[in-house]
Design an enzyme around this catalytic site. Structure first.
Site, PDB file in Angstrom:
ATOM      1  N   ARG A 102      -3.969 -52.062 -22.485  1.00 38.35           N
ATOM      2  CA  ARG A 102      -4.712 -53.314 -22.510  1.00 38.35           C
ATOM      3  C   ARG A 102      -6.173 -52.995 -22.734  1.00 38.35           C
ATOM      4  O   ARG A 102      -6.788 -52.289 -21.938  1.00 38.35           O
ATOM      5  CB  ARG A 102      -4.508 -54.009 -21.162  1.00 38.35           C
ATOM      6  CG  ARG A 102      -4.848 -55.463 -21.186  1.00 38.35           C
ATOM      7  CD  ARG A 102      -4.273 -56.162 -19.975  1.00 38.35           C
ATOM      8  NE  ARG A 102      -4.780 -55.665 -18.712  1.00 38.35           N
ATOM      9  CZ  ARG A 102      -5.036 -56.440 -17.671  1.00 38.35           C
ATOM     10  NH1 ARG A 102      -4.864 -57.732 -17.761  1.00 38.35           N
ATOM     11  NH2 ARG A 102      -5.471 -55.940 -16.537  1.00 38.35           N
ATOM     12  N   THR A 106     -11.121 -57.184 -24.367  1.00 35.39           N
ATOM     13  CA  THR A 106     -10.435 -58.347 -24.955  1.00 35.39           C
ATOM     14  C   THR A 106      -9.170 -58.719 -24.187  1.00 35.39           C
ATOM     15  O   THR A 106      -8.646 -59.819 -24.353  1.00 35.39           O
ATOM     16  CB  THR A 106     -10.017 -58.038 -26.402  1.00 35.39           C
ATOM     17  OG1 THR A 106      -9.049 -56.969 -26.368  1.00 35.39           O
ATOM     18  CG2 THR A 106     -11.199 -57.626 -27.250  1.00 35.39           C
ATOM     19  N   ASP A 198      -3.577 -52.591  -9.479  1.00 36.23           N
ATOM     20  CA  ASP A 198      -3.178 -51.983 -10.755  1.00 36.23           C
ATOM     21  C   ASP A 198      -1.883 -51.189 -10.550  1.00 36.23           C
ATOM     22  O   ASP A 198      -1.863 -50.164  -9.854  1.00 36.23           O
ATOM     23  CB  ASP A 198      -4.293 -51.061 -11.260  1.00 36.23           C
ATOM     24  CG  ASP A 198      -4.015 -50.603 -12.677  1.00 36.23           C
ATOM     25  OD1 ASP A 198      -4.812 -50.908 -13.564  1.00 36.23           O
ATOM     26  OD2 ASP A 198      -2.976 -49.933 -12.899  1.00 36.23           O
TER      27      ASP A 198
HETATM   28  N1  URA Z   1      -1.672 -55.058 -14.665  1.00 32.81           N
HETATM   29  C1  URA Z   1      -1.666 -54.599 -13.398  1.00 32.81           C
HETATM   30  O1  URA Z   1      -1.359 -53.419 -13.166  1.00 32.81           O
HETATM   31  N2  URA Z   1      -2.012 -55.429 -12.405  1.00 32.81           N
HETATM   32  C2  URA Z   1      -2.337 -56.715 -12.617  1.00 32.81           C
HETATM   33  O2  URA Z   1      -2.615 -57.427 -11.656  1.00 32.81           O
HETATM   34  C3  URA Z   1      -2.340 -57.190 -13.948  1.00 32.81           C
HETATM   35  C4  URA Z   1      -1.991 -56.347 -14.952  1.00 32.81           C
END
Ligand code: URA
Length: 207
Positions: A102, A106, A198
């Protein structure tokens, strides 16, 4: 097309998983256990076919899962934390990997790896990623799988945000989504609230 798997053991283990005190080792073990339980529910409509076997007592008409081996598709890197539990339940499954990260500004997915089994069109493809946040990575991975021939696809995550579910469903209304919980919302950095932080960092002890 959204199913929240509200089995009490899933919900109990999710609570443990979310807690900030949970260590990396415990997090990994819980993610694996929850994934096995999710897989059990997600795969309950697998078609069966008859199979003649012999028990030590006599011949019988038994059953086996029909068709080509199903395929788990792990979205790197955090999908690995779910894959293990699913493979505990279906050890003969084929495995594909989609590498997406990700972009932190963006929040859009960027693909860097794609390797999947052959004959995708004949297999059930179960795409796994712990968090359905914006839905962009999941939607991009599924679009790529469809291009590669996949016809029957399911998406499985531990936690989903309403925004992610809406975006994913808009892109792929034909793909059912299974989650352990539907959380409240995304924050300004596209993290799920209340969430668990995360997932990749918590699985691998990075950061
Ligand atoms: N990815 C993650 O690891 N945690 C989140 O809260 C959103 C995306």
């Amino acid at each position: 097309m959204l199913t929240v798997i509200d089995h009490p053991l899933v919900q109990h283990k999710l609570t443990l998983l979310r807690r900030k005190e949970t260590t990396t080792g415990e997090f990994r073990r819980l993610a694996r256990e929850i994934s096995l339980l999710l897989a059990y529910e997600v795969l309950r409509d697998l078609p069966l076919e008859p199979l003649a076997i012999e028990t030590p007592m006599e011949r019988m008409q038994a059953v086996q899962v029909q068709g080509k081996k199903l395929c788990f598709i792990s979205i790197l890197r955090a999908g690995a934390g779910i894959l293990e539990g699913m493979l505990d339940l279906v050890p003969a499954a084929r495995v594909g990997h989609v590498g997406l990260y990700r972009d932190h500004e963006t929040h859009e997915p960027v693909e860097y790896y794609f390797k999947v089994p052959d004959a995708l069109e004949e297999r059930l493809c179960v795409v796994v990623d712990p968090m359905l946040a914006t839905g962009h990575s999941a939607a991009a991975a599924v679009a790529k799988l469809k291009q590669a021939g996949a016809r029957r696809i399911k998406f499985v995550c531990l936690l989903a945000a309403p925004e992610g579910v809406a975006a994913f469903e808009a892109a792929h209304p034909d793909v059912p989504v299974y989650t352990g919980a539907l959380d409240r919302q995304l924050d300004e950095n596209a993290y799920i609230l209340p969430g668990l932080g995360d997932a990749g960092d918590r699985l691998f002890g990075t950061k």
